[in-house]
Scaffold this active site. Sequence first.
Site, PDB file in Angstrom:
ATOM      1  N   GLU A  90      74.371  96.066  41.832  1.00 38.76           N
ATOM      2  CA  GLU A  90      73.913  94.685  41.629  1.00 38.76           C
ATOM      3  C   GLU A  90      73.466  94.527  40.181  1.00 38.76           C
ATOM      4  O   GLU A  90      72.796  95.413  39.631  1.00 38.76           O
ATOM      5  CB  GLU A  90      72.754  94.375  42.579  1.00 38.76           C
ATOM      6  N   GLU A 147      66.630  86.078  36.468  1.00 38.17           N
ATOM      7  CA  GLU A 147      65.654  85.787  37.513  1.00 38.17           C
ATOM      8  C   GLU A 147      64.369  85.337  36.838  1.00 38.17           C
ATOM      9  O   GLU A 147      63.902  85.971  35.891  1.00 38.17           O
ATOM     10  CB  GLU A 147      65.366  87.013  38.375  1.00 38.17           C
TER      11      GLU A 147
END
Length: 281
Positions: free
Chosen positions: A160, A165
């Site tokens: 990932e 974010e």
Amino acid sequence: MRRIRLTAVLIAAAITSSALTANGYEKPERTALAITWQDEFNDPTGTKPSAGKWNYDLGGEPNWGNEEWQYYTNRKENVSTDGAGNLVISARKEKLPGMENCQFGTCDITSGRITTKDKFDQAYGRFEARIKIPGGQGLWPAFWMMGNNIDDVDWPGNGEVDIMEVVGNEPSTLYGTLHGPGYSGDEGPGGQTSAPAGQKWADAFHTYRVDWAPNEVKWLVDGRQFLRITPANIPAGKKWVFDHPFYLLLNLAVGGVWPGPPNSSTRFPAKMLIDYVRVYG
């Protein structure tokens, strides 16, 4: 994104000073890269994402591994264009049938999560999106990638890459992270950078990007590199799994272990605006 995360490990980024302008941002680059995939979202108001490019993740699944509150839908109220060149992912405070059995939260928040799984993936290149995130306690917008072998190799073994974010209780901090086997969750190597002095990332559009090459991933925001990770940055003896195609994800989560719950100051609908997504190779 698909994990419980409380902290990030800061890794110093190597930036060549001769490539920077006086304000610390990169000069325009001359590059031979060509666009291999893109979505510009220049559709009329209320148009849902192209079914030829995007899938929806739906429901609570359960709570996406992070004790999140939202229930993802494929409705245009949660994911559609605004007619001004943006895709809008909206988190809304509302109740729909099937939401009553949620495990965490108030069971009354819908949102959107879209992916290119089985429709587009690529190994290596430049992956970028121009996004205006929402601000507010408990909000968790993200732009990220997952290894396309997830149906055969469980997370985090598939890999990932969290390109962007931002959590609402840290409005001026942008995080980038890798997750792989033996270095996921809190142990995922990553770093962070701050918005320009006195600003929050939600104040304006920004371009979030990774440049991915064999044995290297670099993170940039508005052309400024702030993080570089190589196999030397993962735990000794662990496998570097960033050597095969990955697909893209965009979502707006609400609540969960990392951002905490929304509160009375959190305004709904909260909107994440995506001007474009472009991939180069």
